[in-house]
Enzyme design. Structure first.
Site, PDB file in Angstrom:
ATOM      1  N   PHE A 149     -34.973  14.954 -10.776  1.00 49.85           N
ATOM      2  CA  PHE A 149     -35.616  15.308 -12.054  1.00 49.85           C
ATOM      3  C   PHE A 149     -37.136  15.221 -11.992  1.00 49.85           C
ATOM      4  O   PHE A 149     -37.824  15.800 -12.824  1.00 49.85           O
ATOM      5  CB  PHE A 149     -35.101  14.374 -13.174  1.00 49.85           C
ATOM      6  CG  PHE A 149     -35.753  13.014 -13.177  1.00 49.85           C
ATOM      7  CD1 PHE A 149     -36.986  12.830 -13.792  1.00 49.85           C
ATOM      8  CD2 PHE A 149     -35.159  11.920 -12.554  1.00 49.85           C
ATOM      9  CE1 PHE A 149     -37.609  11.583 -13.792  1.00 49.85           C
ATOM     10  CE2 PHE A 149     -35.769  10.683 -12.545  1.00 49.85           C
ATOM     11  CZ  PHE A 149     -37.004  10.515 -13.164  1.00 49.85           C
ATOM     12  N   LYS A 173     -29.101  23.673  -6.944  1.00 52.05           N
ATOM     13  CA  LYS A 173     -28.538  22.849  -8.035  1.00 52.05           C
ATOM     14  C   LYS A 173     -29.651  21.890  -8.463  1.00 52.05           C
ATOM     15  O   LYS A 173     -29.841  20.827  -7.889  1.00 52.05           O
ATOM     16  CB  LYS A 173     -27.317  22.075  -7.510  1.00 52.05           C
ATOM     17  CG  LYS A 173     -26.283  21.683  -8.555  1.00 52.05           C
ATOM     18  CD  LYS A 173     -26.796  20.866  -9.713  1.00 52.05           C
ATOM     19  CE  LYS A 173     -26.991  19.407  -9.364  1.00 52.05           C
ATOM     20  NZ  LYS A 173     -27.639  18.646 -10.475  1.00 52.05           N
ATOM     21  N   GLU A 176     -30.065  18.147 -13.823  1.00 49.37           N
ATOM     22  CA  GLU A 176     -29.566  18.547 -15.146  1.00 49.37           C
ATOM     23  C   GLU A 176     -30.489  18.037 -16.265  1.00 49.37           C
ATOM     24  O   GLU A 176     -30.346  18.437 -17.418  1.00 49.37           O
ATOM     25  CB  GLU A 176     -28.131  18.045 -15.349  1.00 49.37           C
ATOM     26  CG  GLU A 176     -27.935  16.528 -15.376  1.00 49.37           C
ATOM     27  CD  GLU A 176     -27.842  15.887 -13.972  1.00 49.37           C
ATOM     28  OE1 GLU A 176     -28.455  16.414 -13.029  1.00 49.37           O
ATOM     29  OE2 GLU A 176     -27.175  14.844 -13.854  1.00 49.37           O
ATOM     30  N   SER A 226     -32.200  10.013  -5.092  1.00 46.96           N
ATOM     31  CA  SER A 226     -32.179   8.572  -4.833  1.00 46.96           C
ATOM     32  C   SER A 226     -31.379   8.269  -3.555  1.00 46.96           C
ATOM     33  O   SER A 226     -30.553   9.080  -3.119  1.00 46.96           O
ATOM     34  CB  SER A 226     -31.555   7.856  -6.031  1.00 46.96           C
ATOM     35  OG  SER A 226     -30.239   8.328  -6.203  1.00 46.96           O
ATOM     36  N   CYS A 281     -41.772   9.781  -6.032  1.00 48.06           N
ATOM     37  CA  CYS A 281     -41.222   9.091  -4.867  1.00 48.06           C
ATOM     38  C   CYS A 281     -42.334   8.544  -3.989  1.00 48.06           C
ATOM     39  O   CYS A 281     -42.103   7.710  -3.130  1.00 48.06           O
ATOM     40  CB  CYS A 281     -40.359  10.034  -4.052  1.00 48.06           C
ATOM     41  SG  CYS A 281     -41.314  11.370  -3.367  1.00 48.06           S
ATOM     42  N   GLU A 382     -35.981   0.071  -6.263  1.00 48.41           N
ATOM     43  CA  GLU A 382     -36.891   1.123  -6.722  1.00 48.41           C
ATOM     44  C   GLU A 382     -36.778   1.176  -8.247  1.00 48.41           C
ATOM     45  O   GLU A 382     -35.690   1.416  -8.784  1.00 48.41           O
ATOM     46  CB  GLU A 382     -36.474   2.472  -6.124  1.00 48.41           C
ATOM     47  CG  GLU A 382     -37.384   3.594  -6.559  1.00 48.41           C
ATOM     48  CD  GLU A 382     -36.963   4.965  -6.016  1.00 48.41           C
ATOM     49  OE1 GLU A 382     -35.758   5.247  -5.963  1.00 48.41           O
ATOM     50  OE2 GLU A 382     -37.857   5.749  -5.658  1.00 48.41           O
TER      51      GLU A 382
HETATM   52  P1  NAD Z   1     -30.606  11.285  -8.351  1.00 50.95           P
HETATM   53  O1  NAD Z   1     -30.232  10.855  -6.982  1.00 50.95           O
HETATM   54  O2  NAD Z   1     -29.979  10.585  -9.508  1.00 50.95           O
HETATM   55  O3  NAD Z   1     -30.274  12.843  -8.558  1.00 50.95           O
HETATM   56  C1  NAD Z   1     -30.660  13.806  -7.616  1.00 50.95           C
HETATM   57  C2  NAD Z   1     -29.670  14.965  -7.677  1.00 50.95           C
HETATM   58  O4  NAD Z   1     -28.369  14.490  -7.344  1.00 50.95           O
HETATM   59  C3  NAD Z   1     -29.579  15.607  -9.050  1.00 50.95           C
HETATM   60  O5  NAD Z   1     -29.497  17.005  -8.893  1.00 50.95           O
HETATM   61  C4  NAD Z   1     -28.295  15.024  -9.620  1.00 50.95           C
HETATM   62  O6  NAD Z   1     -27.631  15.908 -10.497  1.00 50.95           O
HETATM   63  C5  NAD Z   1     -27.450  14.775  -8.393  1.00 50.95           C
HETATM   64  N1  NAD Z   1     -26.553  13.618  -8.553  1.00 50.95           N
HETATM   65  C6  NAD Z   1     -26.766  12.511  -9.313  1.00 50.95           C
HETATM   66  N2  NAD Z   1     -25.725  11.666  -9.208  1.00 50.95           N
HETATM   67  C7  NAD Z   1     -24.841  12.241  -8.362  1.00 50.95           C
HETATM   68  C8  NAD Z   1     -23.562  11.839  -7.849  1.00 50.95           C
HETATM   69  N3  NAD Z   1     -23.012  10.678  -8.185  1.00 50.95           N
HETATM   70  N4  NAD Z   1     -22.943  12.662  -6.988  1.00 50.95           N
HETATM   71  C9  NAD Z   1     -23.495  13.846  -6.637  1.00 50.95           C
HETATM   72  N5  NAD Z   1     -24.696  14.267  -7.097  1.00 50.95           N
HETATM   73  C10 NAD Z   1     -25.370  13.480  -7.941  1.00 50.95           C
HETATM   74  O7  NAD Z   1     -32.197  11.227  -8.430  1.00 50.95           O
HETATM   75  P2  NAD Z   1     -33.118  11.449  -9.707  1.00 50.95           P
HETATM   76  O8  NAD Z   1     -32.979  10.290 -10.621  1.00 50.95           O
HETATM   77  O9  NAD Z   1     -32.939  12.809 -10.246  1.00 50.95           O
HETATM   78  O10 NAD Z   1     -34.563  11.418  -9.008  1.00 50.95           O
HETATM   79  C11 NAD Z   1     -35.261  10.239  -8.727  1.00 50.95           C
HETATM   80  C12 NAD Z   1     -35.000   9.765  -7.316  1.00 50.95           C
HETATM   81  O11 NAD Z   1     -35.389  10.788  -6.393  1.00 50.95           O
HETATM   82  C13 NAD Z   1     -35.829   8.562  -6.933  1.00 50.95           C
HETATM   83  O12 NAD Z   1     -35.021   7.696  -6.187  1.00 50.95           O
HETATM   84  C14 NAD Z   1     -36.946   9.130  -6.081  1.00 50.95           C
HETATM   85  O13 NAD Z   1     -37.520   8.234  -5.162  1.00 50.95           O
HETATM   86  C15 NAD Z   1     -36.213  10.222  -5.379  1.00 50.95           C
HETATM   87  N6  NAD Z   1     -37.130  11.221  -4.862  1.00 50.95           N
HETATM   88  C16 NAD Z   1     -37.352  11.234  -3.521  1.00 50.95           C
HETATM   89  C17 NAD Z   1     -38.245  12.134  -2.981  1.00 50.95           C
HETATM   90  C18 NAD Z   1     -38.507  12.163  -1.511  1.00 50.95           C
HETATM   91  O14 NAD Z   1     -39.140  13.095  -1.063  1.00 50.95           O
HETATM   92  N7  NAD Z   1     -38.052  11.199  -0.732  1.00 50.95           N
HETATM   93  C19 NAD Z   1     -38.907  13.048  -3.817  1.00 50.95           C
HETATM   94  C20 NAD Z   1     -38.641  13.025  -5.179  1.00 50.95           C
HETATM   95  C21 NAD Z   1     -37.742  12.098  -5.691  1.00 50.95           C
END
Ligand code: NAD
Length: 497
Positions: A149, A173, A176, A226, A281, A382
């Site tokens: 997000f 994808k 959301e 994450s 991140c 985090e």
């Molecule tokens: P998230 O892991 O909750 O979601 C990421 C994606 O995975 C979304 O599209 C979500 O719909 C999907 N998702 C969520 N739960 C899922 C599940 N149980 N099974 C399958 N798919 C699932 O992350 P977020 O909260 O949207 O974003 C923040 C996180 O992203 C932080 O941990 C941040 O550090 C990380 N991030 C990392 C980088 C990097 O380059 N390393 C860059 C940006 C963000």
């Protein structure tokens, strides 16, 4: 209320969703839209569409792919502010920050405009008598991107411009929580002349993600999000035969040595800690001070924190907006409570923070915790909010050990005026992206972005040269054209004579 649907085959999908999710304006707390959640059948339709489009797109000339990327670049430039407004409305970040996000995504589009150069192979003449060898890089087929997000425009742009320019077709994808930027990108790609089916968007949650991970016609998956989900993506995707790059979470440390320019360090820590309300991140979440640095640094940080202007992202002069959802706001506040209980000193307290006329907004004020120790949950986890922890160490070695013992290794920085100390840092520190007097060391698009340890799963970083390698397979061709020296059957290994 607006409904954000999927984008399949070059147009917004008309299939009625059986499940939807809410989209909020984080500055007011009001629901502003609904997003369709794809079923596995919807994902299958998008993948079949992309598979069919691949049959012709893979043969589109390099010049045509480049022309489309150049046209897309122009359109993104023209619609920068439209993107920014969507980001502010659904994510909450300030308009300025959102414009910066679009700019960083655009840089990857510009890199992809150069695809003809990036896909050049190698050629060796006469490796054996009359035999030449050369390499080609070919697209994989249908590839998917799953994005977080916090950068709804930029992180997808880390993926699809290069994937498509390499000759693949793409299924995105997005998160959301803030799906509208991907719809705008899809519209602009179509307007740039991209054939229908080359870029598709399916919205949704775990159901859509798991359908992607197990679909036999998807060759590769790029993920950013994450760490627990990145791990799940990597394990499931590779178990289903896919190439996977999965970038995870972070806990980025900034070491401040006693000889550092404390004004510069204070500016850097506050900007990198509270920019985008800490939802980056690469945000700094731990300031590690050495010796007496803390006593000189903290008052300067406190002055700057007190002067920050916090409010709705589209407000005049606002520097920090709200968090993305109420659930996330509550989670972040819970960490501050836990830190205080575990013995941290709350030097700046962002709890109970409200903004006039936006009382329902998901705000948390900038929070600074001092005397944090590695055992505390505020240090271990985090938080992804405007919460900065200060860990005091006596010696530089202790500070380096702290960073290297952390499970994450995304970005890290050192602030010092000592070249030898900086050199020791760049050599010994275990992280993928290292800043020297630079708090957020994000490489431009012609390098690749990626952390170490639990901040990445898979062997390819994202965008830049690694991106080109990830989205292509190399083939080596060894050719001989008949010539008069052909000497008949030879069952031995060639002697290259
Ligand atoms: P998230 O892991 O909750 O979601 C990421 C994606 O995975 C979304 O599209 C979500 O719909 C999907 N998702 C969520 N739960 C899922 C599940 N149980 N099974 C399958 N798919 C699932 O992350 P977020 O909260 O949207 O974003 C923040 C996180 O992203 C932080 O941990 C941040 O550090 C990380 N991030 C990392 C980088 C990097 O380059 N390393 C860059 C940006 C963000």
């Amino acid at each position: 209320m607006k409904l954000i649907n999927h984008w399949i085959g070059g147009a917004s999908a008309t299939i009625a969703a059986t499940r939807t999710g809410p989209v909020y304006n984080p500055a007011t707390g009001e629901q502003t839209g609904e997003v369709a959640f794809a079923s596995s059948d919807d994902v299958d339709l998008a993948v079949r569409t992309a598979k069919q489009a691949f049959e012709t797109w893979r043969d589109a000339s390099l010049t045509r792919r480049q022309t489309i990327m150049f046209a897309f670049r122009e359109l993104v430039m023209q619609h920068k502010l439209d993107f920014a407004k969507l980001l502010t409305a659904e994510h909450g970040k300030t308009i300025d920050d959102a414009l910066g996000e679009v700019q960083r995504g655009l840089e990857v589009v510009e890199f992809a405009c150069n695809i003809a150069h990036l896909l050049k192979g190698e050629y060796s003449e006469q490796v054996s008598t009359g035999v030449d060898t050369y390499t080609m890089r070919q697209p994989l087929g249908v590839v998917a991107g799953i994005t977080p997000f916090n950068f709804p425009a930029m992180v997808p742009m880390w993926m699809y411009p290069l994937a498509i320019a390499c000759g693949n077709t793409f299924v995105l994808k997005p998160s959301e929580k803030d799906p509208s930027a991907s719809q705008l990108a899809a519209e602009l790609l179509a307007a740039a002349g991209l054939p229908g089916g080359v870029f598709n968007v399916v919205n949704g949650d775990k159901e859509a993600v798991d359908a992607i991970l197990t679909h036999s016609d998807i060759a590769a998956v790029s993920f950013v999000g994450s760490t627990p989900i990145a791990h799940h993506i990597y394990e499931t995707g590779t178990a289903h035969g896919k190439r996977v790059q999965a970038l995870g979470g972070a806990k980025n440390h900034m070491i401040v040595l006693p000889d550092a320019d404390m004004e510069l360090a204070a500016d850097a820590a506050v900007s990198a800690g509270y920019g985008s309300a800490g939802e980056r991140c690469m945000a700094i979440s731990v300031v590690v001070t050495v010796g007496d640095a803390a006593d000189r640094l903290l008052p300067k940080m406190q002055e700057r924190i007190a002067a920050l202007r916090i409010g709705p992202g589209d407000g005049d002069g606002i520097e920090m907006g709200p968090l993305v959802t109420r659930a996330h706001q509550q989670r972040v506040l819970g960490y501050v409570d836990a830190g205080e209980k575990e013995g941290a000193a709350v030097v700046a307290d962002g709890r109970g923070f409200t903004v006039d006329n936006h009382e329902g907004g998901f705000f948390v004020g900038p929070t600074l915790l001092d005397h944090v120790t590695p055992a505390m949950s505020v240090y271990r986890d985090e938080i992804f909010g405007p919460v900065l922890s200060v860990v005091r160490t006596e010696h530089y070695e202790d500070a380096i050990k702290l960073v290297n013992d952390n499970r994450y290794g995304n970005g890290t920085a050192v602030f010092t005026n000592d070249g030898g100390a900086a050199r020791k840092f760049q050599n010994e520190i275990q992280a993928g992206m290292v800043g020297i007097n630079v708090p957020i060391p994000v490489p431009l698009a012609f390098y690749s972005f990626g952390g170490w340890k639990d901040s990445i799963f898979g062997s390819h970083a994202i965008y830049g040269p690694d991106g080109v390698h990830f989205y292509t397979r190399q083939k080596v061709v060894i050719g001989r054209w008949p010539d008069p020296i052909h000497r008949g059957v030879d069952l031995g290994f060639p002697q290259h004579g």
